[in-house]
Design an enzyme around this catalytic site. Structure first.
Site, PDB file in Angstrom:
ATOM      1  N   SER A  44      44.940  36.342  36.679  1.00 28.52           N
ATOM      2  CA  SER A  44      44.349  36.956  35.837  1.00 28.52           C
ATOM      3  C   SER A  44      44.695  38.153  35.830  1.00 28.52           C
ATOM      4  CB  SER A  44      42.821  36.502  36.181  1.00 28.52           C
ATOM      5  OG  SER A  44      42.555  37.059  37.458  1.00 28.52           O
ATOM      6  N   HIS A  83      39.450  42.115  39.639  1.00 33.33           N
ATOM      7  CA  HIS A  83      39.374  42.478  38.208  1.00 33.33           C
ATOM      8  C   HIS A  83      39.346  44.100  37.845  1.00 33.33           C
ATOM      9  CE1 HIS A  83      38.696  38.239  36.320  1.00 33.33           C
ATOM     10  NE2 HIS A  83      39.855  38.310  37.018  1.00 33.33           N
ATOM     11  N   ASP A 112      34.315  39.382  31.894  1.00 32.89           N
ATOM     12  CA  ASP A 112      33.961  38.403  32.879  1.00 32.89           C
ATOM     13  C   ASP A 112      32.479  37.669  32.783  1.00 32.89           C
ATOM     14  OD1 ASP A 112      36.599  38.328  34.121  1.00 32.89           O
ATOM     15  OD2 ASP A 112      36.066  39.831  35.373  1.00 32.89           O
TER      16      ASP A 112
END
Length: 170
Positions: A44, A83, A112
């Protein structure tokens, strides 16, 4: 092997394990992060970080900012997520002010919010395990292989056991 050699091996093993734990606890104290080293488990964050990269975390004293890459964990999740912060809202409630944080993987289409627990739209500073301050590429691939293929973990342990036993016999 006599009792004295067996005892010496046990003491050596205990010293290795104790040393590893002391190093880990020292890193926890120095970085302020409960988990100062993590392995990237998904794609990701590509092309910034790839599966198997080892990340080093630090818990900064300054508030989180847009653009920071963080590792966070939410209630009900076992595995932390790496992230980037894409939005930060500061609320003036209380002292210090409360931050609402929204994250997104660089390689993901959307934010998210679907990864957060039901009804939760923002992260807060309590969810952040640390800010990424460095990384080693691909070193953590062994961890991924052992998680993806559990039989490999047991084969590796058995091979190490055979090496130790045969080296002691010779």
């Amino acid at each position: 092997m006599n009792k004295r050699q067996l005892l010496l091996q046990g003491v050596n093993l205990g010293m290795i394990i104790t040393s590893a734990l002391m190093i880990w606890k020292s890193m926890v104290l120095a970085t302020g992060s409960e988990s100062p080293v993590v392995v990237v488990l998904s794609g990701s964050m590509e092309p910034g970080f790839y599966r198997g990269d080892i990340l080093f975390l630090y818990q900064p004293k300054t508030p989180a900012q847009t653009g920071d890459i963080i590792v966070f964990n939410t209630d009900g999740r076992e595995i932390p997520i790496v992230h980037r912060i894409i939005k930060v809202h500061e609320r003036a409630e209380g002292s210090p002010p409360r931050l609402d944080i929204l994250t997104k993987g660089d390689n993901n289409w959307g934010d998210d919010r679907s990864l957060y627990p039901r009804g939760q739209l923002w992260l807060n500073t309590g969810h952040i395990m640390g800010k990424v301050v460095g990384f080693l590429p691909h070193i953590g691939r062994v961890t991924i292989i052992m998680n993806d293929y559990p039989w490999f973990k047991y084969a590796l342990i058995a091979a190490l056991g055979v090496v130790v036993v045969t080296s002691k016999e010779g």
